[in-house]
Design a protein around this motif. Structure first.
Motif, short mmCIF file in Angstrom:
data_model
loop_
_atom_site.label_atom_id
_atom_site.label_comp_id
_atom_site.label_asym_id
_atom_site.label_seq_id
_atom_site.Cartn_x
_atom_site.Cartn_y
_atom_site.Cartn_z
N GLU A 130 -5.54 8.70 1.54
CA GLU A 130 -6.92 8.47 1.11
C GLU A 130 -7.40 7.15 1.70
OE1 GLU A 130 -9.02 10.25 -0.89
OE2 GLU A 130 -7.57 11.88 -0.88
N GLU A 131 -8.64 7.10 2.08
CA GLU A 131 -9.19 5.89 2.69
C GLU A 131 -9.01 4.67 1.78
OE1 GLU A 131 -13.09 4.99 5.43
OE2 GLU A 131 -13.19 6.57 3.95
N SER A 132 -9.16 4.87 0.49
CA SER A 132 -9.02 3.75 -0.46
C SER A 132 -7.61 3.17 -0.47
CB SER A 132 -9.41 4.21 -1.86
OG SER A 132 -8.56 5.25 -2.30
N GLU A 133 -6.63 3.97 -0.07
CA GLU A 133 -5.24 3.50 -0.06
C GLU A 133 -4.95 2.51 1.06
OE1 GLU A 133 -2.38 6.71 -0.18
OE2 GLU A 133 -3.78 7.93 -1.32
N LEU A 134 -5.85 2.40 2.03
CA LEU A 134 -5.59 1.53 3.18
C LEU A 134 -5.61 0.06 2.81
CD1 LEU A 134 -7.39 3.34 6.09
CD2 LEU A 134 -4.97 3.33 5.51
N ALA A 135 -6.08 -0.26 1.61
CA ALA A 135 -6.02 -1.65 1.16
C ALA A 135 -4.57 -2.07 0.92
CB ALA A 135 -6.84 -1.82 -0.11
N ASP A 136 -3.72 -1.08 0.69
CA ASP A 136 -2.29 -1.34 0.46
C ASP A 136 -1.57 -1.39 1.81
OD1 ASP A 136 0.33 -1.44 -0.57
OD2 ASP A 136 0.42 0.75 -0.74
#
Length: 68
Positions: free
Chosen positions: A53-59
Protein backbone atom coordinates in the motif's frame (compact mmCIF):
# COMPACT_ATOMS: atom_id res chain seq x y z
CA UNK A 1 -12.93 26.84 -13.38
CA UNK A 2 -11.36 29.65 -11.33
CA UNK A 3 -8.46 31.65 -12.64
CA UNK A 4 -5.34 31.69 -10.48
CA UNK A 5 -2.46 34.10 -10.34
CA UNK A 6 0.85 32.33 -9.75
CA UNK A 7 4.49 33.11 -10.37
CA UNK A 8 6.26 30.53 -12.51
CA UNK A 9 9.82 30.09 -13.65
CA UNK A 10 9.86 30.89 -17.37
CA UNK A 11 12.80 28.57 -18.01
CA UNK A 12 10.98 25.65 -16.40
CA UNK A 13 7.84 26.42 -18.37
CA UNK A 14 9.84 26.45 -21.60
CA UNK A 15 11.57 23.18 -20.71
CA UNK A 16 8.30 21.46 -19.78
CA UNK A 17 6.61 22.86 -22.88
CA UNK A 18 9.38 21.35 -25.02
CA UNK A 19 9.07 17.95 -23.31
CA UNK A 20 5.29 17.86 -23.60
CA UNK A 21 5.07 19.50 -27.02
CA UNK A 22 2.46 22.01 -25.84
CA UNK A 23 1.95 25.47 -27.27
CA UNK A 24 0.28 27.48 -24.51
CA UNK A 25 0.83 27.90 -20.80
CA UNK A 26 -2.65 26.54 -20.07
CA UNK A 27 -2.02 23.45 -22.20
CA UNK A 28 1.38 22.97 -20.58
CA UNK A 29 -0.04 23.14 -17.05
CA UNK A 30 -2.99 20.86 -17.91
CA UNK A 31 -0.73 18.29 -19.58
CA UNK A 32 1.81 18.44 -16.75
CA UNK A 33 -0.97 17.81 -14.20
CA UNK A 34 -2.21 14.88 -16.32
CA UNK A 35 1.32 13.45 -16.43
CA UNK A 36 1.72 13.72 -12.65
CA UNK A 37 -1.64 12.02 -12.06
CA UNK A 38 -0.77 9.25 -14.53
CA UNK A 39 2.60 8.76 -12.84
CA UNK A 40 0.89 8.46 -9.46
CA UNK A 41 -1.50 5.85 -10.87
CA UNK A 42 1.37 3.85 -12.38
CA UNK A 43 3.16 3.98 -9.03
CA UNK A 44 0.05 2.72 -7.22
CA UNK A 45 -0.33 -0.09 -9.75
CA UNK A 46 3.31 -1.11 -9.45
CA UNK A 47 3.08 -1.13 -5.66
CA UNK A 48 -0.14 -3.15 -5.82
CA UNK A 49 1.64 -5.77 -7.93
CA UNK A 50 4.07 -6.13 -5.03
CA UNK A 51 1.29 -6.15 -2.44
CA UNK A 52 2.36 -2.82 -0.96
CA UNK A 53 0.00 0.00 0.00
CA UNK A 54 1.27 3.48 -0.78
CA UNK A 55 0.82 4.51 2.86
CA UNK A 56 3.24 1.75 3.91
CA UNK A 57 6.14 3.46 2.13
CA UNK A 58 6.67 5.67 5.16
CA UNK A 59 8.08 2.54 6.81
CA UNK A 60 11.71 1.92 5.69
CA UNK A 61 11.25 -1.88 5.84
CA UNK A 62 8.20 -1.69 3.60
CA UNK A 63 10.13 0.50 1.13
CA UNK A 64 12.94 -2.05 0.97
CA UNK A 65 10.42 -4.85 0.47
CA UNK A 66 8.61 -2.92 -2.26
CA UNK A 67 11.67 -1.95 -4.26
CA UNK A 68 14.24 -4.48 -3.19
Amino acid sequence: MPKRLVEVDDEKVAAVRAVLGTRTLKATVDEAFDEVLALAERRRALLAEHGIEESELADPEARRAAWG
